[in-house]
Write an enzyme that holds these catalytic residues in place. Sequence first.
Site, mmCIF file in Angstrom:
data_model
loop_
_atom_site.group_PDB
_atom_site.id
_atom_site.type_symbol
_atom_site.label_atom_id
_atom_site.label_comp_id
_atom_site.label_asym_id
_atom_site.label_seq_id
_atom_site.Cartn_x
_atom_site.Cartn_y
_atom_site.Cartn_z
ATOM 1 N N GLU A 44 0.865 -1.182 0.000
ATOM 2 C CA GLU A 44 0.000 0.000 0.000
ATOM 3 C C GLU A 44 0.899 1.228 0.000
ATOM 4 O OE1 GLU A 44 -3.623 2.264 2.386
ATOM 5 O OE2 GLU A 44 -2.244 1.013 3.526
ATOM 6 N N ASP A 118 -3.118 11.775 -1.858
ATOM 7 C CA ASP A 118 -3.246 13.241 -1.878
ATOM 8 C C ASP A 118 -3.669 13.681 -3.278
ATOM 9 O OD1 ASP A 118 -2.328 13.517 0.810
ATOM 10 O OD2 ASP A 118 -0.281 13.194 0.109
ATOM 11 N N LYS A 122 -3.981 21.257 -8.090
ATOM 12 C CA LYS A 122 -3.452 22.244 -9.042
ATOM 13 C C LYS A 122 -2.737 21.549 -10.196
ATOM 14 C CE LYS A 122 -3.058 25.968 -5.803
ATOM 15 N NZ LYS A 122 -2.325 26.392 -4.633
ATOM 16 N N GLU A 192 -8.385 5.029 7.470
ATOM 17 C CA GLU A 192 -8.715 6.130 8.373
ATOM 18 C C GLU A 192 -9.451 7.241 7.610
ATOM 19 O OE1 GLU A 192 -5.642 4.660 8.611
ATOM 20 O OE2 GLU A 192 -5.301 4.283 10.746
ATOM 21 N N TYR A 193 -8.933 7.597 6.431
ATOM 22 C CA TYR A 193 -9.568 8.673 5.651
ATOM 23 C C TYR A 193 -10.959 8.272 5.177
ATOM 24 C CZ TYR A 193 -5.910 12.195 5.355
ATOM 25 O OH TYR A 193 -5.033 13.211 5.656
ATOM 26 N N GLU A 194 -11.103 7.018 4.819
ATOM 27 C CA GLU A 194 -12.404 6.537 4.331
ATOM 28 C C GLU A 194 -13.466 6.681 5.416
ATOM 29 O OE1 GLU A 194 -11.994 2.668 2.672
ATOM 30 O OE2 GLU A 194 -14.111 2.494 2.143
#
Length: 213
Positions: A44, A118, A122, A192-194
């Site tokens: 990962e 991430d 931009k 964690e982000y999910e």
Amino acid sequence: MRLRNKPWAEDKLLECPQYVVHEPEQQRGKWSEVFAVEQPLHIEIGTGKGRFITEMAKANPNVNYIGIELQKSVIVSALDRLIEAELPNCKLMNVDAAELGKYFAPGDVDRVYLNFSDPWPKTRHEKRRLTYKSFLAVYEEILGKKGEIHFKTDNQGLFEYSLMSFSQYGLLLKFVSLDLHQSDYEGNIMTEYEEKFSSRGNRIYRCEVQYQN
Ligand code: SAM
């Protein structure tokens, strides 16, 4: 991810060679030496605090896992999880994904997971996205034949960009979900982000793509 300064992180990583691979270039082409059992290796990239990789390792003892994370201050949280779980089939590496070709020989890796990478929205930062073509070339170099990337994110812009990037690179699209948590996909392990973003009502996108070599 908001980074807290943890000056002790480096020492802590050094104290745990059973979980953190410190000289990964020494293992190039011989990763089976690092694990108790020789079996497929899944990595990962951008493993963060390590929930996904440790839960995957618990659920799939017949696969070896490595969580790769650039930030020492973040990977130490993954290390805490690993120490607690005492998993023989999971390790960590504190390196930059752009350099993976130095650490893995062709065919060393069987699958790459990218979770909530991430987004770098931009245009001038496009090259930093982990699904940019130069990263796809790195993954191709280290994966075995017909190697796969499994990618999920809540960021619609990054997902659309990545589908384009995969397709332009010639990867085969094997699975796509535009709303993972409402789909019939089974066995999803949350990161964690999910957890954080889905609890705010964000939709989760997921795809599996395969190299055609
Ligand atoms: N995958 C975790 C999750 O879903 O909870 C963390 C997601 S966080 C947004 C992205 C992580 O990728 C950060 O911890 C960052 O340091 C790491 N990262 C970004 N670029 C990287 C690179 N080139 N090599 C290794 N890790 C990277």
